[in-house]
Design a protein around this motif. Structure first.
Motif, PDB file in Angstrom:
ATOM      1  N   ASP A 101       0.810  -1.229   0.000  1.00 47.83           N
ATOM      2  CA  ASP A 101       0.000   0.000   0.000  1.00 47.83           C
ATOM      3  C   ASP A 101       0.839   1.273   0.000  1.00 47.83           C
ATOM      4  OD1 ASP A 101       0.919   0.323   2.612  1.00 47.83           O
ATOM      5  OD2 ASP A 101      -1.009  -0.139   3.563  1.00 47.83           O
ATOM      6  N   SER A 103       2.664   2.654   2.328  1.00 44.74           N
ATOM      7  CA  SER A 103       2.668   3.460   3.549  1.00 44.74           C
ATOM      8  C   SER A 103       4.040   3.420   4.223  1.00 44.74           C
ATOM      9  CB  SER A 103       1.609   2.946   4.524  1.00 44.74           C
ATOM     10  OG  SER A 103       1.873   1.592   4.883  1.00 44.74           O
ATOM     11  N   GLY A 104       4.269   4.362   5.131  1.00 46.73           N
ATOM     12  CA  GLY A 104       5.492   4.369   5.917  1.00 46.73           C
ATOM     13  C   GLY A 104       6.724   4.750   5.111  1.00 46.73           C
ATOM     14  N   GLU A 105       7.875   4.540   5.737  1.00 44.79           N
ATOM     15  CA  GLU A 105       9.147   4.851   5.087  1.00 44.79           C
ATOM     16  C   GLU A 105      10.130   3.691   5.173  1.00 44.79           C
ATOM     17  OE1 GLU A 105      10.681   8.439   6.753  1.00 44.79           O
ATOM     18  OE2 GLU A 105       9.106   9.711   5.876  1.00 44.79           O
ATOM     19  N   PRO A 247       2.116   3.870  -5.216  1.00 45.93           N
ATOM     20  CA  PRO A 247       2.607   3.796  -3.833  1.00 45.93           C
ATOM     21  C   PRO A 247       3.596   4.926  -3.541  1.00 45.93           C
ATOM     22  CG  PRO A 247       2.853   1.669  -4.973  1.00 45.93           C
ATOM     23  CD  PRO A 247       2.514   2.686  -6.010  1.00 45.93           C
ATOM     24  N   ASN A 249       5.659   4.862  -0.916  1.00 40.58           N
ATOM     25  CA  ASN A 249       6.869   4.189  -0.434  1.00 40.58           C
ATOM     26  C   ASN A 249       7.047   2.871  -1.172  1.00 40.58           C
ATOM     27  OD1 ASN A 249       9.051   3.146   0.997  1.00 40.58           O
ATOM     28  ND2 ASN A 249       7.753   2.405   2.673  1.00 40.58           N
TER      29      ASN A 249
END
Length: 283
Positions: A101, A103-105, A247, A249
């Motif tokens: 998805d 998300s985040g790093e 995406p 990330n």
């Protein structure tokens, strides 16, 4: 003998360079929209291993044509993998960062939960699930941001636009690893050969070029290496709307490649090779 599905795509053309002795099937010989035809092709060829380098890659069009995209990216690899399992031979399937998805790093690990944002990612995830369900010796190789001297890709688009414009706007809030098709091909071949003697290597792996970079900085390096004076202006993804959500990330943990004696390639070196190839082709 290694049987390769695909002939004209970026990875297939690099596979042909590195393994000219392999058997390559184009769409006229094995259309992925007909999964059973693909299965028959494997039974008739009786290869030592199979690499699927063909896919539905039109990310935005998949949003409107998810059903046919899922046949090509999901049902066809599943049919291939089932025949390979029956014959006891390895199957290598190329997948994508789009199964996550974004998300985040943190770099995505192969075992992380998936969550595709759109139809293309769902279709590729369907292929992954079908390959695993077949129960045979296999490697699923997720990769990202593929480029080469062949076909249509970001590098060639930037070179074309940068040659005629003083400035381009490029997205800066999507981060990932540009991956030379040459390295994807080499990895697929190494996996197919290793799995032939060691089925315990079966599993899901990640391959992307390092270091991680955003699209705008990738474009800057393209122009720097190509000697083009085009300026890059950073913009957010919201300023460049597309049908399919990308995406944010796409960083990928590639440490699993060490099981095959491989490591993450430097995309900057790969870019230099591609620019050299393109210069040679135009001279």
């Amino acid at each position: 003998m290694i049987l390769v599905f695909g002939r004209t795509g970026q990875v297939a053309r690099e596979l042909a360079r590195q393994a000219p002795e392999a058997c390559f099937l184009g769409r006229d010989e094995a259309d992925l929209s007909d999964p059973e035809a693909c299965a028959r092709a494997i039974r008739e060829a009786k290869p030592d291993a199979v690499i699927n380098a063909a896919a539905w890659t039109a990310v935005d069009r998949a949003e409107e044509e998810e059903a046919p995209a899922t046949v090509v990216n999901g049902a066809a690899p599943g049919a291939m993998a089932r025949v390979c399992a029956e014959l006891g031979i390895p199957f290598v399937q190329i997948s994508t960062d789009y199964v996550f998805d974004g998300s985040g790093e943190r770099p995505w690990r192969p075992e992380d939960p998936v969550g595709p944002l759109g139809a293309y990612g769902r279709s590729k995830l369907a292929g992954e699930e079908a390959v695993r369900a077949a129960g045979g010796t296999h490697a699923i190789l997720r990769t990202s941001w593929v480029f080469s001297a062949h076909g249509t890709n970001f590098v060639k688009t930037m070179l074309r636009l940068g040659a005629t414009r003083d400035r381009l706007t490029v997205v800066m809030d999507q981060v990932g690893g540009p991956t030379p098709a040459k390295d994807i091909a080499a990895t697929c071949l190494a996996m197919a050969r290793a799995l032939t003697s060691n089925p315990d290597l079966s599993g899901t792996y990640h391959l992307s070029g390092g270091p991680d970079v955003n699209w705008a900085d990738f474009a800057r390096e393209i122009f720097r290496q190509a000697g083009l004076p085009c300026e890059v202006q950073d913009i957010p993804s919201s300023d460049y709307p597309q049908k399919a959500h990308r995406p944010a990330n796409s960083r990928m943990d590639c440490s699993g490649l060490s099981r095959f004696g491989l490591s993450r390639p430097d995309w900057r070196q790969g870019l230099a090779r591609v620019l050299s190839d393109l210069q040679g082709a135009s001279s």
